[in-house]
Design a protein around this motif. Structure first.
Motif, mmCIF file in Angstrom:
data_model
loop_
_atom_site.group_PDB
_atom_site.id
_atom_site.type_symbol
_atom_site.label_atom_id
_atom_site.label_comp_id
_atom_site.label_asym_id
_atom_site.label_seq_id
_atom_site.Cartn_x
_atom_site.Cartn_y
_atom_site.Cartn_z
ATOM 1 N N ALA A 44 2.956 -4.474 2.847
ATOM 2 C CA ALA A 44 3.223 -5.910 2.895
ATOM 3 C C ALA A 44 3.314 -6.460 1.475
ATOM 4 C CB ALA A 44 2.117 -6.627 3.664
ATOM 5 N N THR A 45 4.454 -7.041 1.125
ATOM 6 C CA THR A 45 4.628 -7.698 -0.166
ATOM 7 C C THR A 45 5.797 -8.674 -0.092
ATOM 8 O OG1 THR A 45 5.061 -7.456 -2.535
ATOM 9 C CG2 THR A 45 5.986 -5.753 -1.093
ATOM 10 N N THR A 46 5.567 -9.890 -0.498
ATOM 11 C CA THR A 46 6.651 -10.875 -0.539
ATOM 12 C C THR A 46 7.606 -10.596 -1.693
ATOM 13 O OG1 THR A 46 5.308 -12.380 -1.886
ATOM 14 C CG2 THR A 46 5.225 -12.684 0.511
ATOM 15 N N ALA A 47 7.263 -9.644 -2.568
ATOM 16 C CA ALA A 47 8.079 -9.338 -3.745
ATOM 17 C C ALA A 47 9.293 -8.472 -3.430
ATOM 18 C CB ALA A 47 7.217 -8.650 -4.804
ATOM 19 N N TYR A 71 9.988 8.939 1.707
ATOM 20 C CA TYR A 71 11.205 8.152 1.570
ATOM 21 C C TYR A 71 10.953 6.743 2.101
ATOM 22 C CZ TYR A 71 11.932 9.210 6.552
ATOM 23 O OH TYR A 71 11.788 9.325 7.913
ATOM 24 N N VAL A 72 11.760 5.796 1.632
ATOM 25 C CA VAL A 72 11.635 4.404 2.054
ATOM 26 C C VAL A 72 12.473 4.200 3.303
ATOM 27 C CG1 VAL A 72 12.055 1.999 1.409
ATOM 28 C CG2 VAL A 72 11.195 3.615 -0.287
ATOM 29 N N ALA A 77 13.112 -8.157 3.791
ATOM 30 C CA ALA A 77 13.071 -8.981 2.573
ATOM 31 C C ALA A 77 12.009 -10.067 2.674
ATOM 32 C CB ALA A 77 14.443 -9.598 2.315
ATOM 33 N N GLY A 78 11.215 -10.186 1.597
ATOM 34 C CA GLY A 78 10.187 -11.205 1.525
ATOM 35 C C GLY A 78 8.953 -10.926 2.359
ATOM 36 N N THR A 79 8.901 -9.749 3.004
ATOM 37 C CA THR A 79 7.786 -9.452 3.904
ATOM 38 C C THR A 79 7.150 -8.085 3.662
ATOM 39 O OG1 THR A 79 8.796 -10.820 5.617
ATOM 40 C CG2 THR A 79 7.099 -9.279 6.332
ATOM 41 N N SER A 80 7.956 -7.010 3.779
ATOM 42 C CA SER A 80 7.371 -5.669 3.716
ATOM 43 C C SER A 80 8.451 -4.601 3.600
ATOM 44 C CB SER A 80 6.537 -5.395 4.970
ATOM 45 O OG SER A 80 7.379 -5.387 6.113
ATOM 46 N N PHE A 81 7.986 -3.378 3.355
ATOM 47 C CA PHE A 81 8.848 -2.199 3.447
ATOM 48 C C PHE A 81 8.020 -1.056 4.017
ATOM 49 C CE2 PHE A 81 7.016 -1.950 -0.788
ATOM 50 C CZ PHE A 81 6.711 -0.611 -0.956
ATOM 51 N N ASN A 93 -1.888 9.927 0.082
ATOM 52 C CA ASN A 93 -1.804 8.674 -0.667
ATOM 53 C C ASN A 93 -0.530 8.666 -1.500
ATOM 54 O OD1 ASN A 93 -4.520 7.939 0.151
ATOM 55 N ND2 ASN A 93 -5.200 9.507 -1.272
ATOM 56 N N PHE A 94 -0.087 7.488 -1.896
ATOM 57 C CA PHE A 94 1.112 7.393 -2.716
ATOM 58 C C PHE A 94 1.075 6.136 -3.590
ATOM 59 C CE2 PHE A 94 1.963 5.336 1.321
ATOM 60 C CZ PHE A 94 2.592 4.149 0.972
ATOM 61 N N ASN A 95 1.860 6.166 -4.648
ATOM 62 C CA ASN A 95 2.121 5.001 -5.491
ATOM 63 C C ASN A 95 3.521 4.507 -5.182
ATOM 64 O OD1 ASN A 95 -0.333 5.318 -6.894
ATOM 65 N ND2 ASN A 95 0.600 6.721 -8.355
ATOM 66 N N TRP A 96 3.757 3.210 -5.351
ATOM 67 C CA TRP A 96 5.089 2.650 -5.154
ATOM 68 C C TRP A 96 5.409 1.647 -6.255
ATOM 69 C CZ3 TRP A 96 5.000 -2.614 -4.421
ATOM 70 C CH2 TRP A 96 3.832 -3.164 -3.918
ATOM 71 N N LEU A 97 6.694 1.514 -6.558
ATOM 72 C CA LEU A 97 7.177 0.613 -7.599
ATOM 73 C C LEU A 97 8.502 0.025 -7.151
ATOM 74 C CD1 LEU A 97 7.176 -0.524 -10.557
ATOM 75 C CD2 LEU A 97 8.372 1.583 -11.194
ATOM 76 N N ILE A 98 8.621 -1.292 -7.230
ATOM 77 C CA ILE A 98 9.860 -1.989 -6.866
ATOM 78 C C ILE A 98 10.542 -2.471 -8.140
ATOM 79 C CG2 ILE A 98 10.858 -4.013 -5.715
ATOM 80 C CD1 ILE A 98 8.395 -4.022 -3.871
ATOM 81 N N ILE A 99 11.829 -2.170 -8.252
ATOM 82 C CA ILE A 99 12.649 -2.649 -9.359
ATOM 83 C C ILE A 99 13.871 -3.335 -8.753
ATOM 84 C CG2 ILE A 99 14.047 -2.003 -11.366
ATOM 85 C CD1 ILE A 99 12.120 0.293 -11.819
ATOM 86 N N GLU A 100 14.274 -4.439 -9.343
ATOM 87 C CA GLU A 100 15.440 -5.170 -8.858
ATOM 88 C C GLU A 100 16.669 -4.853 -9.713
ATOM 89 O OE1 GLU A 100 15.397 -6.772 -6.035
ATOM 90 O OE2 GLU A 100 13.246 -6.401 -5.892
ATOM 91 N N PRO A 101 17.781 -4.497 -9.073
ATOM 92 C CA PRO A 101 19.013 -4.240 -9.840
ATOM 93 C C PRO A 101 19.602 -5.553 -10.338
ATOM 94 C CG PRO A 101 19.432 -4.060 -7.482
ATOM 95 C CD PRO A 101 17.950 -4.300 -7.640
ATOM 96 N N SER A 102 20.350 -5.441 -11.415
ATOM 97 C CA SER A 102 20.999 -6.663 -11.934
ATOM 98 C C SER A 102 22.497 -6.565 -11.802
ATOM 99 C CB SER A 102 20.636 -6.879 -13.407
ATOM 100 O OG SER A 102 21.113 -5.817 -14.192
#
Length: 102
Positions: A44-47, A71-72, A77-81, A93-102
């Motif tokens: 859960a992340t609004t990001a 895999y994702v 959007a605005g809620t979760s993945f 366990n896992f780490n996750w990182l979100i990056i936005e394309p430009s």
């Protein structure tokens, strides 16, 4: 203090050895951790956006013979993945990182 610069080619430069990028973690952030249950986890992340590029890295902790490839799955959007494993028995366990394309 923080020392960084931008080049005329748009590169972000960290000129001091050992320096790096720090990203806030916690509720509604772009980076964090998770744990699979039956090979899946919902983060859960609004990001998160529909364009987000999400990186996941297994950090162990599950039963060795049950660790699959991560895999994702669905992004809301605005809620979760959703993070899935190729092994339904994966509880690692896992780490996750979100990056936005430009």
């Amino acid at each position: 203090g923080n020392v960084f610069s931008f080049s005329n080619t748009g590169q972000f430069i960290l000129p001091i050895a050992g320096s790096g990028l720090s990203i806030k973690t916690g509720s509604n952030c772009k980076m964090g951790t998770g744990t699979l249950a039956a090979g899946t986890a919902t983060i859960a992340t609004t990001a998160v956006t529909s364009s987000s590029v999400i990186f996941v890295t297994d950090t162990g902790g599950g039963v060795l013979g049950n660790i699959g490839s991560l895999y994702v799955g669905a992004i809301t959007a605005g809620t979760s993945f959703v993070v899935n494993s190729t092994n339904i028995l994966d509880s690692s366990n896992f780490n996750w990182l979100i990056i936005e394309p430009s």
